[in-house]
Design a protein around this motif. Structure first.
Motif, short mmCIF file in Angstrom:
data_model
loop_
_atom_site.label_atom_id
_atom_site.label_comp_id
_atom_site.label_asym_id
_atom_site.label_seq_id
_atom_site.Cartn_x
_atom_site.Cartn_y
_atom_site.Cartn_z
N SER A 159 0.82 -1.22 0.00
CA SER A 159 0.00 0.00 0.00
C SER A 159 0.85 1.27 0.00
O SER A 159 0.47 2.28 -0.60
CB SER A 159 -0.97 0.01 1.18
OG SER A 159 -0.26 -0.02 2.41
N SER A 162 2.03 1.70 -3.60
CA SER A 162 0.86 2.07 -4.42
C SER A 162 0.46 3.51 -4.17
O SER A 162 0.09 4.23 -5.10
CB SER A 162 -0.32 1.15 -4.11
OG SER A 162 -0.04 -0.16 -4.51
N GLY A 163 0.55 3.95 -2.93
CA GLY A 163 0.23 5.33 -2.59
C GLY A 163 1.18 6.32 -3.23
O GLY A 163 0.76 7.36 -3.75
N ARG A 164 2.48 6.00 -3.25
CA ARG A 164 3.46 6.89 -3.89
C ARG A 164 3.22 6.96 -5.39
O ARG A 164 3.31 8.03 -5.99
CB ARG A 164 4.88 6.39 -3.60
CG ARG A 164 5.29 6.63 -2.16
CD ARG A 164 6.62 6.04 -1.78
NE ARG A 164 7.71 6.47 -2.64
CZ ARG A 164 8.86 5.83 -2.72
NH1 ARG A 164 9.07 4.74 -2.00
NH2 ARG A 164 9.83 6.28 -3.50
N THR A 166 0.37 6.38 -6.96
CA THR A 166 -0.89 7.09 -7.19
C THR A 166 -0.69 8.60 -7.02
O THR A 166 -1.20 9.39 -7.82
CB THR A 166 -1.99 6.58 -6.24
OG1 THR A 166 -2.19 5.18 -6.50
CG2 THR A 166 -3.30 7.33 -6.44
#
Length: 177
Positions: A159, A162-164, A166
């Motif tokens: 996560s 994925s956050g970076r 996104t």
């Protein structure tokens, strides 16, 4: 502002102080891999500068502390690749002396090389964000969006990564949700 400086350095790649400032900016915003890459380019242009070498080593150390040593190395390699096969000022001059069409082809070849590397070694968050940014700069927004989707698939179990990814996609205008 950092993106504008990076974009300006694409048109003035010999500007040592610009690379130093870009490295400093990335370092102070916690983007250590990108800082190392910018400092690597500055050191390449001014190999006698102890200050630049120290800044480069510090950025590499911080990247290593963040468990991103492999990413920092690929960033450094990609930055050096922008001037040819290695850290040679002569090769940079050759690159700049190319006709615009040949230079564009060389840039596209490097971006395609990054994409190929990510196919073989996909667990590189910074590599994916660089690929998305490069594709957007080249006017290939659909290809950048496809890279974004692929990166999310690669990091579906992570996560933080994925956050970076996104966040980078949002910054690039690839994700409007």
């Amino acid at each position: 502002m950092i993106d504008r400086l990076a974009a300006r350095l694409e048109t003035t790649p010999e500007h040592i102080q610009g690379w130093r400032m870009l490295g400093w900016s990335y370092f102070n915003t916690g983007h250590y891999e990108q800082a190392a890459a910018a400092y690597a380019r500055a050191v390449e242009l001014d190999p006698s500068s102890a200050e630049l070498k120290a800044s480069y080593e510090e950025a590499k150390a911080k990247a290593s502390e963040s468990d991103n040593l492999e990413t920092a190395s690929s960033s450094q390699t990609e930055t050096i690749a922008k001037s040819g096969d290695g850290p040679s000022i002569e090769k940079t001059a050759e690159f700049e002396a190319m006709p615009p069409g040949a230079r564009d082809a060389a840039i596209r070849s490097m971006v395609d090389g990054l994409a190929d590397r990510l196919e073989r070694h996909p667990r590189d968050v910074e590599g994916w964000t660089r690929l998305m940014r490069s594709r957007v700069v080249l006017g290939e927004s659909e290809v950048a969006a496809a890279a974004f989707r692929k990166a999310l698939e690669v990091f579906k179990d992570d996560s933080a990564a994925s956050g970076r990814i996104t966040a980078a996609a949002i910054e690039l205008g690839l994700k409007t949700e």
